[in-house]
Write a protein that holds these residues in place. Structure first.
Motif, PDB file in Angstrom:
ATOM      1  N   VAL A 270      26.802 105.663  76.597  1.00 56.51           N
ATOM      2  CA  VAL A 270      26.328 105.154  75.301  1.00 56.51           C
ATOM      3  C   VAL A 270      27.523 104.773  74.431  1.00 56.51           C
ATOM      4  O   VAL A 270      27.524 103.720  73.772  1.00 56.51           O
ATOM      5  CB  VAL A 270      25.433 106.210  74.611  1.00 56.51           C
ATOM      6  CG1 VAL A 270      25.177 105.851  73.159  1.00 56.51           C
ATOM      7  CG2 VAL A 270      24.123 106.358  75.358  1.00 56.51           C
ATOM      8  N   GLU A 271      28.545 105.615  74.440  1.00 57.76           N
ATOM      9  CA  GLU A 271      29.745 105.312  73.653  1.00 57.76           C
ATOM     10  C   GLU A 271      30.428 104.049  74.163  1.00 57.76           C
ATOM     11  O   GLU A 271      30.849 103.196  73.380  1.00 57.76           O
ATOM     12  CB  GLU A 271      30.712 106.492  73.739  1.00 57.76           C
ATOM     13  CG  GLU A 271      31.941 106.342  72.886  1.00 57.76           C
ATOM     14  CD  GLU A 271      32.850 107.567  72.976  1.00 57.76           C
ATOM     15  OE1 GLU A 271      34.083 107.360  72.898  1.00 57.76           O
ATOM     16  OE2 GLU A 271      32.338 108.674  73.129  1.00 57.76           O
ATOM     17  N   ARG A 272      30.524 103.910  75.465  1.00 58.98           N
ATOM     18  CA  ARG A 272      31.139 102.715  76.057  1.00 58.98           C
ATOM     19  C   ARG A 272      30.318 101.471  75.729  1.00 58.98           C
ATOM     20  O   ARG A 272      30.876 100.404  75.461  1.00 58.98           O
ATOM     21  CB  ARG A 272      31.270 102.902  77.570  1.00 58.98           C
ATOM     22  CG  ARG A 272      31.873 101.734  78.296  1.00 58.98           C
ATOM     23  CD  ARG A 272      33.331 101.563  77.978  1.00 58.98           C
ATOM     24  NE  ARG A 272      33.878 100.471  78.776  1.00 58.98           N
ATOM     25  CZ  ARG A 272      34.820  99.673  78.352  1.00 58.98           C
ATOM     26  NH1 ARG A 272      35.382  99.859  77.190  1.00 58.98           N
ATOM     27  NH2 ARG A 272      35.258  98.700  79.116  1.00 58.98           N
ATOM     28  N   ASN A 273      29.007 101.607  75.750  1.00 55.18           N
ATOM     29  CA  ASN A 273      28.134 100.481  75.418  1.00 55.18           C
ATOM     30  C   ASN A 273      28.372 100.040  73.978  1.00 55.18           C
ATOM     31  O   ASN A 273      28.461  98.842  73.686  1.00 55.18           O
ATOM     32  CB  ASN A 273      26.672 100.868  75.633  1.00 55.18           C
ATOM     33  CG  ASN A 273      25.739  99.698  75.496  1.00 55.18           C
ATOM     34  OD1 ASN A 273      26.113  98.561  75.767  1.00 55.18           O
ATOM     35  ND2 ASN A 273      24.526  99.952  75.063  1.00 55.18           N
ATOM     36  N   GLY A 274      28.474 100.996  73.068  1.00 58.23           N
ATOM     37  CA  GLY A 274      28.761 100.665  71.670  1.00 58.23           C
ATOM     38  C   GLY A 274      30.107  99.982  71.522  1.00 58.23           C
ATOM     39  O   GLY A 274      30.252  99.018  70.760  1.00 58.23           O
ATOM     40  N   GLN A 275      31.102 100.483  72.248  1.00 57.10           N
ATOM     41  CA  GLN A 275      32.437  99.874  72.197  1.00 57.10           C
ATOM     42  C   GLN A 275      32.392  98.441  72.719  1.00 57.10           C
ATOM     43  O   GLN A 275      32.994  97.536  72.132  1.00 57.10           O
ATOM     44  CB  GLN A 275      33.409 100.709  73.026  1.00 57.10           C
ATOM     45  CG  GLN A 275      34.823 100.170  73.047  1.00 57.10           C
ATOM     46  CD  GLN A 275      35.737 100.983  73.957  1.00 57.10           C
ATOM     47  OE1 GLN A 275      35.312 101.937  74.595  1.00 57.10           O
ATOM     48  NE2 GLN A 275      36.993 100.592  74.018  1.00 57.10           N
ATOM     49  N   LEU A 276      31.679  98.226  73.809  1.00 60.63           N
ATOM     50  CA  LEU A 276      31.574  96.872  74.372  1.00 60.63           C
ATOM     51  C   LEU A 276      30.837  95.932  73.418  1.00 60.63           C
ATOM     52  O   LEU A 276      31.197  94.754  73.302  1.00 60.63           O
ATOM     53  CB  LEU A 276      30.883  96.920  75.735  1.00 60.63           C
ATOM     54  CG  LEU A 276      31.693  97.534  76.864  1.00 60.63           C
ATOM     55  CD1 LEU A 276      30.838  97.652  78.124  1.00 60.63           C
ATOM     56  CD2 LEU A 276      32.947  96.732  77.151  1.00 60.63           C
ATOM     57  N   GLU A 277      29.817  96.442  72.733  1.00 60.44           N
ATOM     58  CA  GLU A 277      29.106  95.603  71.759  1.00 60.44           C
ATOM     59  C   GLU A 277      30.023  95.214  70.603  1.00 60.44           C
ATOM     60  O   GLU A 277      29.996  94.076  70.143  1.00 60.44           O
ATOM     61  CB  GLU A 277      27.876  96.342  71.238  1.00 60.44           C
ATOM     62  CG  GLU A 277      26.738  96.417  72.249  1.00 60.44           C
ATOM     63  CD  GLU A 277      25.558  97.223  71.741  1.00 60.44           C
ATOM     64  OE1 GLU A 277      25.638  97.795  70.620  1.00 60.44           O
ATOM     65  OE2 GLU A 277      24.556  97.293  72.458  1.00 60.44           O
ATOM     66  N   ARG A 278      30.825  96.172  70.127  1.00 61.74           N
ATOM     67  CA  ARG A 278      31.780  95.852  69.049  1.00 61.74           C
ATOM     68  C   ARG A 278      32.796  94.814  69.519  1.00 61.74           C
ATOM     69  O   ARG A 278      33.104  93.858  68.798  1.00 61.74           O
ATOM     70  CB  ARG A 278      32.495  97.119  68.585  1.00 61.74           C
ATOM     71  CG  ARG A 278      31.652  98.033  67.726  1.00 61.74           C
ATOM     72  CD  ARG A 278      32.488  99.153  67.102  1.00 61.74           C
ATOM     73  NE  ARG A 278      33.139  99.993  68.096  1.00 61.74           N
ATOM     74  CZ  ARG A 278      32.583 101.042  68.704  1.00 61.74           C
ATOM     75  NH1 ARG A 278      31.338 101.366  68.412  1.00 61.74           N
ATOM     76  NH2 ARG A 278      33.250 101.767  69.583  1.00 61.74           N
ATOM     77  N   GLU A 279      33.308  95.002  70.733  1.00 61.26           N
ATOM     78  CA  GLU A 279      34.275  94.035  71.262  1.00 61.26           C
ATOM     79  C   GLU A 279      33.648  92.663  71.432  1.00 61.26           C
ATOM     80  O   GLU A 279      34.291  91.644  71.182  1.00 61.26           O
ATOM     81  CB  GLU A 279      34.839  94.538  72.588  1.00 61.26           C
ATOM     82  CG  GLU A 279      35.781  95.716  72.457  1.00 61.26           C
ATOM     83  CD  GLU A 279      36.256  96.253  73.799  1.00 61.26           C
ATOM     84  OE1 GLU A 279      35.891  95.677  74.842  1.00 61.26           O
ATOM     85  OE2 GLU A 279      36.991  97.248  73.791  1.00 61.26           O
ATOM     86  N   ALA A 280      32.381  92.635  71.870  1.00 54.81           N
ATOM     87  CA  ALA A 280      31.694  91.348  72.028  1.00 54.81           C
ATOM     88  C   ALA A 280      31.515  90.663  70.675  1.00 54.81           C
ATOM     89  O   ALA A 280      31.707  89.444  70.561  1.00 54.81           O
ATOM     90  CB  ALA A 280      30.340  91.555  72.704  1.00 54.81           C
ATOM     91  N   ALA A 281      31.167  91.432  69.650  1.00 54.24           N
ATOM     92  CA  ALA A 281      31.003  90.850  68.307  1.00 54.24           C
ATOM     93  C   ALA A 281      32.341  90.321  67.798  1.00 54.24           C
ATOM     94  O   ALA A 281      32.402  89.218  67.226  1.00 54.24           O
ATOM     95  CB  ALA A 281      30.441  91.897  67.351  1.00 54.24           C
ATOM     96  N   GLU A 282      33.414  91.080  68.012  1.00 54.50           N
ATOM     97  CA  GLU A 282      34.743  90.609  67.598  1.00 54.50           C
ATOM     98  C   GLU A 282      35.135  89.348  68.358  1.00 54.50           C
ATOM     99  O   GLU A 282      35.704  88.416  67.792  1.00 54.50           O
ATOM    100  CB  GLU A 282      35.781  91.700  67.839  1.00 54.50           C
ATOM    101  CG  GLU A 282      35.662  92.889  66.914  1.00 54.50           C
ATOM    102  CD  GLU A 282      36.587  94.037  67.303  1.00 54.50           C
ATOM    103  OE1 GLU A 282      37.385  93.872  68.251  1.00 54.50           O
ATOM    104  OE2 GLU A 282      36.508  95.095  66.658  1.00 54.50           O
ATOM    105  N   SER A 283      34.815  89.326  69.636  1.00 57.13           N
ATOM    106  CA  SER A 283      35.147  88.167  70.461  1.00 57.13           C
ATOM    107  C   SER A 283      34.374  86.936  70.000  1.00 57.13           C
ATOM    108  O   SER A 283      34.932  85.837  69.923  1.00 57.13           O
ATOM    109  CB  SER A 283      34.836  88.477  71.925  1.00 57.13           C
ATOM    110  OG  SER A 283      35.075  87.357  72.734  1.00 57.13           O
ATOM    111  N   GLU A 284      33.097  87.120  69.684  1.00 58.85           N
ATOM    112  CA  GLU A 284      32.295  85.994  69.205  1.00 58.85           C
ATOM    113  C   GLU A 284      32.832  85.464  67.880  1.00 58.85           C
ATOM    114  O   GLU A 284      32.889  84.248  67.669  1.00 58.85           O
ATOM    115  CB  GLU A 284      30.835  86.416  69.050  1.00 58.85           C
ATOM    116  CG  GLU A 284      30.112  86.602  70.367  1.00 58.85           C
ATOM    117  CD  GLU A 284      28.705  87.131  70.189  1.00 58.85           C
ATOM    118  OE1 GLU A 284      28.265  87.327  69.034  1.00 58.85           O
ATOM    119  OE2 GLU A 284      28.043  87.362  71.218  1.00 58.85           O
ATOM    120  N   SER A 285      33.236  86.374  66.989  1.00 57.19           N
ATOM    121  CA  SER A 285      33.781  85.908  65.713  1.00 57.19           C
ATOM    122  C   SER A 285      35.106  85.194  65.934  1.00 57.19           C
ATOM    123  O   SER A 285      35.403  84.201  65.276  1.00 57.19           O
ATOM    124  CB  SER A 285      33.952  87.070  64.737  1.00 57.19           C
ATOM    125  OG  SER A 285      34.949  87.959  65.190  1.00 57.19           O
TER     126      SER A 285
END
Length: 127
Positions: A46-61
């Protein structure tokens, strides 16, 4: 002999009595440790999933930012190309203009106007 059998069967009975409890305790320990390891694994996922979602949002921005920068650079390049073409066209017209004006500026007399020639002619006729 029966006394010996009774003595042998007594410890065997005690072992048999503890055996189910020992097995139960072992199963409980294994189940508890398995549940603990599973919960740690799930929480790590779950923690890794949250980290990947944050990284994906940063990457999209970052992608959006780079696309905006690319569009701005593209507009700037088009503007510079237009300015360069205009400068080349201006340089070409100024390069051609002195060549056409060169004979007039080399000391050749300008053609006389018809009005001046006719006045001179009239003055000469009076004399």
């Amino acid at each position: 002999m029966q006394a010996e059998a009774t003595q042998r069967s007594e410890p065997a009975r005690r072992r048999r009595a503890w055996l189910p409890w020992g097995l139960l305790a072992g199963v409980v320990v294994l189940a508890t440790s398995g549940a603990w390891a599973g919960s740690r694994s799930i929480s790590a996922l779950v923690e890794r999933n949250g980290q990947l979602e944050r990284e994906a949002a940063e990457s999209e921005s970052r992608v959006a930012e780079l696309q905006a920068l690319r569009e701005a650079q593209s507009r700037r390049l088009r503007t510079l190309e237009q300015q360069h073409q205009a400068a080349l066209a201006s340089a070409a017209t100024t390069a051609c203009a002195p060549a056409t004006e060169a004979p007039a500026s080399q000391g050749q007399p300008e053609p006389r106007r018809a009005g001046k020639a006719s006045t001179k002619g009239k003055k000469m006729a009076r004399r």
